[in-house]
Design an enzyme around this catalytic site. Structure first.
Site, PDB file in Angstrom:
ATOM      1  N   ARG A   1       0.840  -1.207   0.000  1.00 44.11           N
ATOM      2  CA  ARG A   1       0.000   0.000   0.000  1.00 44.11           C
ATOM      3  C   ARG A   1       0.871   1.253   0.000  1.00 44.11           C
ATOM      4  O   ARG A   1       0.573   2.229  -0.690  1.00 44.11           O
ATOM      5  CB  ARG A   1      -0.944   0.004   1.204  1.00 44.11           C
ATOM      6  CG  ARG A   1      -2.150  -0.913   1.057  1.00 44.11           C
ATOM      7  CD  ARG A   1      -2.958  -0.974   2.332  1.00 44.11           C
ATOM      8  NE  ARG A   1      -3.585   0.299   2.654  1.00 44.11           N
ATOM      9  CZ  ARG A   1      -4.154   0.567   3.833  1.00 44.11           C
ATOM     10  NH1 ARG A   1      -4.134  -0.339   4.803  1.00 44.11           N
ATOM     11  NH2 ARG A   1      -4.716   1.738   4.050  1.00 44.11           N
TER      12      ARG A   1
ATOM     13  N   CYS B   1      -0.925   6.318   8.914  1.00 48.07           N
ATOM     14  CA  CYS B   1      -1.366   4.999   8.436  1.00 48.07           C
ATOM     15  C   CYS B   1      -2.495   5.238   7.453  1.00 48.07           C
ATOM     16  O   CYS B   1      -2.427   6.149   6.636  1.00 48.07           O
ATOM     17  CB  CYS B   1      -1.777   4.095   9.602  1.00 48.07           C
ATOM     18  SG  CYS B   1      -3.085   4.768  10.658  1.00 48.07           S
TER      19      CYS B   1
END
Length: 272
Positions: free
Chosen positions: A178, A236
């Site tokens: 990611r 995050c």
């Protein structure tokens, strides 16, 4: 009772279950990246449900699990019977996932007598310790009073500055794929990418069998990117697992720590 470490073991908690000022909070949430079929109908005895998504987030904000106001946090904590002198232990049903977010919120609102249960509910069950059916807290109101500490939680304008200077190290807790933009983001319509000048430590790298690695192992992980005196900002997807990194960094002896509240969900939405 005063808790002197940011993390405690299931044996420590079991030994202190009858401490008069102990409050145990269940901060479980479904895994953000989907596919979470966990259904737990039990809790550690006398636990109270810390409703991270609804009671302890600003639900009027455009992004998930947004930092609540001091007033909202005070009210919601008091409704759980939390007092100014409470010794708080927080766990979740994944092992280590959302409980560090709740721990960081208490620190950001001035309460340091708080720790995370290493390994969470799975470790408690694996130790064959007693559980009970989940139940709502119906006790009296507490006298907790939130005192906002600026700097522990960072926001979009802060990150715009930090991403352009060399005074802060931004560490992203998402998976490597990611972070590199190779896997799509789990939220519909959210682009892939990274905050400029950020580095990557996937939060799972700090864990083994749902518990934190030891202090020396954690030090070695963070040492690759930062010195002990550096200013670290953790990001995050939506501000949950960034707090796993914050807890791991504190365990490793780092002091100058902050969490980017909106994380990639906010940055990727606002910066095209």
């Amino acid at each position: 009772m005063k808790i002197n470490n940011p993390i405690v073991s299931v044996s420590w908690l079991n030994e202190h279950l009858t401490s008069p000022n102990l409050v145990i909070l269940d901060a479980s949430i479904p895994i953000v990246t989907g596919g979470d079929a966990t259904i737990n109908d039990v809790q550690i005895p006398s636990s109270r449900f810390f409703d991270l998504k609804n009671k302890f987030s600003d639900n009027d904000a455009p992004f998930p699990t947004t930092f609540p106001s001091k007033e909202q946090f005070t009210r919601s904590a008091q409704e759980l019977g939390i007092n100014k002198d409470s010794a708080i232990v927080i766990y979740d049903d994944k092992g280590i996932y959302s409980s560090p977010r709740a721990w960081w919120l208490f620190k950001a609102f001035g309460h340091d007598n708080v720790a995370v249960l290493d390994g969470g509910l799975p470790a408690w069950k694996n130790a064959k310790l007693q559980v009970e059916n989940k139940q709502d807290y119906k006790g009296k109101l507490g006298d907790f009073k939130a005192k906002y500490r600026p700097g522990l939680m960072k926001f979009f304008e802060d990150l715009k500055k930090e991403s352009q200077d060399q005074k802060h190290i931004i560490i992203d807790a998402r998976s490597k794929r990611r972070f590199k933009g190779l896997d799509p983001e789990p939220r519909a319509g959210l682009r892939s990418g990274t905050i400029p000048n950020s580095v990557n430590i996937p939060f799972e790298d700090l864990l083994v069998e749902q518990k934190f690695k030891n202090k020396d192992e954690l030090k070695a992980i963070f040492k690759r990117f930062a010195k002990q005196e550096d200013n670290l900002t953790f990001s995050c997807g939506s501000g949950i697992t960034a707090c796993v990194l914050a807890l791991g960094a504190e365990m490793a002896g780092y002091k100058n720590l902050s969490v980017y509240d909106g994380s990639w969900t906010e940055w990727g939405s606002l910066v095209k």
